[in-house]
Design a protein around this motif. Structure first.
Motif, PDB file in Angstrom:
ATOM      1  N   VAL A 252       3.329  -3.054   6.540  1.00 31.67           N
ATOM      2  CA  VAL A 252       4.411  -2.066   6.485  1.00 31.67           C
ATOM      3  C   VAL A 252       4.392  -1.270   7.784  1.00 31.67           C
ATOM      4  O   VAL A 252       3.330  -0.790   8.201  1.00 31.67           O
ATOM      5  N   GLU A 253       5.546  -1.145   8.411  1.00 31.64           N
ATOM      6  CA  GLU A 253       5.602  -0.346   9.636  1.00 31.64           C
ATOM      7  C   GLU A 253       6.935   0.390   9.713  1.00 31.64           C
ATOM      8  O   GLU A 253       7.952  -0.077   9.205  1.00 31.64           O
ATOM      9  N   ALA A 277       0.278   7.134  -0.090  1.00 33.44           N
ATOM     10  CA  ALA A 277       1.395   6.901  -1.006  1.00 33.44           C
ATOM     11  C   ALA A 277       1.795   5.428  -1.011  1.00 33.44           C
ATOM     12  O   ALA A 277       2.072   4.843  -2.071  1.00 33.44           O
ATOM     13  N   ILE A 278       1.819   4.819   0.171  1.00 31.10           N
ATOM     14  CA  ILE A 278       2.184   3.402   0.269  1.00 31.10           C
ATOM     15  C   ILE A 278       1.148   2.529  -0.436  1.00 31.10           C
ATOM     16  O   ILE A 278       1.483   1.535  -1.095  1.00 31.10           O
ATOM     17  N   GLN A 279      -0.123   2.912  -0.334  1.00 27.21           N
ATOM     18  CA  GLN A 279      -1.186   2.157  -1.000  1.00 27.21           C
ATOM     19  C   GLN A 279      -1.018   2.169  -2.517  1.00 27.21           C
ATOM     20  O   GLN A 279      -1.431   1.233  -3.200  1.00 27.21           O
ATOM     21  N   ARG A 280      -0.401   3.217  -3.041  1.00 26.87           N
ATOM     22  CA  ARG A 280      -0.179   3.269  -4.491  1.00 26.87           C
ATOM     23  C   ARG A 280       0.885   2.260  -4.922  1.00 26.87           C
ATOM     24  O   ARG A 280       0.887   1.802  -6.058  1.00 26.87           O
ATOM     25  N   VAL A 281       1.797   1.953  -4.017  1.00 29.42           N
ATOM     26  CA  VAL A 281       2.852   0.985  -4.320  1.00 29.42           C
ATOM     27  C   VAL A 281       2.395  -0.439  -4.012  1.00 29.42           C
ATOM     28  O   VAL A 281       2.617  -1.374  -4.796  1.00 29.42           O
ATOM     29  N   ILE A 282       1.754  -0.605  -2.868  1.00 30.43           N
ATOM     30  CA  ILE A 282       1.290  -1.927  -2.430  1.00 30.43           C
ATOM     31  C   ILE A 282      -0.190  -1.814  -2.089  1.00 30.43           C
ATOM     32  O   ILE A 282      -0.561  -1.385  -0.980  1.00 30.43           O
ATOM     33  N   GLY A 283      -1.025  -2.139  -3.027  1.00 29.44           N
ATOM     34  CA  GLY A 283      -2.467  -2.039  -2.810  1.00 29.44           C
ATOM     35  C   GLY A 283      -2.919  -2.900  -1.648  1.00 29.44           C
ATOM     36  O   GLY A 283      -2.546  -4.069  -1.525  1.00 29.44           O
ATOM     37  N   GLY A 284      -3.735  -2.332  -0.782  1.00 26.61           N
ATOM     38  CA  GLY A 284      -4.273  -3.091   0.347  1.00 26.61           C
ATOM     39  C   GLY A 284      -3.290  -3.302   1.480  1.00 26.61           C
ATOM     40  O   GLY A 284      -3.531  -4.133   2.365  1.00 26.61           O
ATOM     41  N   ALA A 285      -2.155  -2.570   1.469  1.00 22.54           N
ATOM     42  CA  ALA A 285      -1.163  -2.737   2.529  1.00 22.54           C
ATOM     43  C   ALA A 285      -1.723  -2.294   3.882  1.00 22.54           C
ATOM     44  O   ALA A 285      -2.523  -1.360   3.952  1.00 22.54           O
TER      45      ALA A 285
END
Length: 305
Positions: A252-253, A277-285
């Protein structure tokens, strides 16, 4: 083996799961060929042929996962995770070849269908093989989703397609036996071939999308934009949001516009909050945020993603 296995297997690496898949595929292949030899059914023969593809595909998935698990190096700084997509593409090609092999056998049988002999023991063995496949397909699909593994998910979809095919074949062979319409046997083989072709096309399409850096699905994209909007407090704007998959990884960028007078520390705090917050949606992003001053805004200072 049970459908609840993924919970117990959650700590297993995908490579270990793929290795178990090779063993299951070999067992099912043996059972289906015994069923074919006992019945002489061309439909059961086509079902057994697809199981050969299952064995090869499981082996390809195992190899791909072994390569994908290798750490990043100087030649591959982003890792080797796209090897999983290569496995899925190879599996799609093999499925198409299996369908063509079935057509080659089934078409001549339409004009001279054979009588299915002694079906009950053979059908019972084939049914047992299908039950094993059903359980294993459920395990692969659940584990593949949990580990975000394209190779395991593709293998699970293929095995589940095999289950649907096998059930249809079993029903058709029984109908052919009781009705005397022996042409049903090669007709079912043709239907099996069409189903396999459809499955192969689906695998090829999704796998090529991964190789072409396809983004996240629409639902995930919506969730991603929502949490970024909620957590970007203090920022002026977010633009050029991009995502891509690479095997089990998601990148993600985006660009983050902040007030020109904001300190580096404060901008970094916003970035950390957004990454969490992004990790909560896409784990390990893997998240990359490019911070820009206010004069780089594209939408007059309105928070836009």
């Amino acid at each position: 083996m049970s459908a609840a296995s993924p919970a117990a297997m959650s700590s297993l690496p995908p490579v270990r799961v793929a290795a178990l898949g090779v063993g299951v595929a070999l067992l099912v292949l043996g059972l289906k060929f015994v069923a074919y030899r006992l019945t002489g059914s061309v439909a059961l023969y086509s079902d057994a042929l697809e199981s050969i593809i299952n064995v090869v595909a499981s082996g390809a998935a195992l190899l791909a996962l072994w390569v994908a698990a290798r750490p990043a190096d100087a030649s591959h700084p982003y890792g080797h995770t796209k090897a999983e997509y290569l496995s899925a593409v190879a599996e799609g090609v093999l499925i198409v070849l299996a369908a063509l092999s079935i057509l080659r056998v089934a078409v001549p049988e339409l004009s001279h269908p054979r009588v299915v002999d002694a079906p009950w023991l053979g059908l019972g063995i084939n049914l047992g093989a299908s039950i094993i496949n059903l359980i294993w397909a459920s395990v692969l699909l659940r584990f593949g989703k949990a580990s975000r593994s394209p190779a395991l998910t593709a293998d699970g979809k293929h095995v589940m397609s095999d289950v649907v095919t096998s059930v249809g074949v079993l029903i058709g062979v029984v109908l052919a036996r009781f009705s005397g319409w022996h042409v049903l046997d090669p007709l079912l083989a043709l239907l099996v071939a069409v189903n396999i072709l459809w499955s192969g096309w689906g695998l090829l399409s999704s796998s090529v999308g991964g190789l072409m850096d396809a983004g996240v699905d629409p639902d995930t994209d919506t969730q991603l934009r929502r949490v970024i909007s909620e957590e970007a407090i203090g920022a002026l704007e977010i633009h050029d949001l991009r995502t891509r998959h690479s095997g089990q990884l998601t990148f993600v960028e985006f660009h983050l516009v902040v007030p020109s007078e904001m300190t580096v520390r404060d901008a970094h705090t916003i970035c950390d909050r957004l990454e969490d917050a992004i990790q909560r949606v896409i784990g390990g992003a893997h998240v990359t945020i490019h911070v820009e001053p206010q004069d780089q805004a594209k939408h007059s200072g309105v928070l836009v993603i």
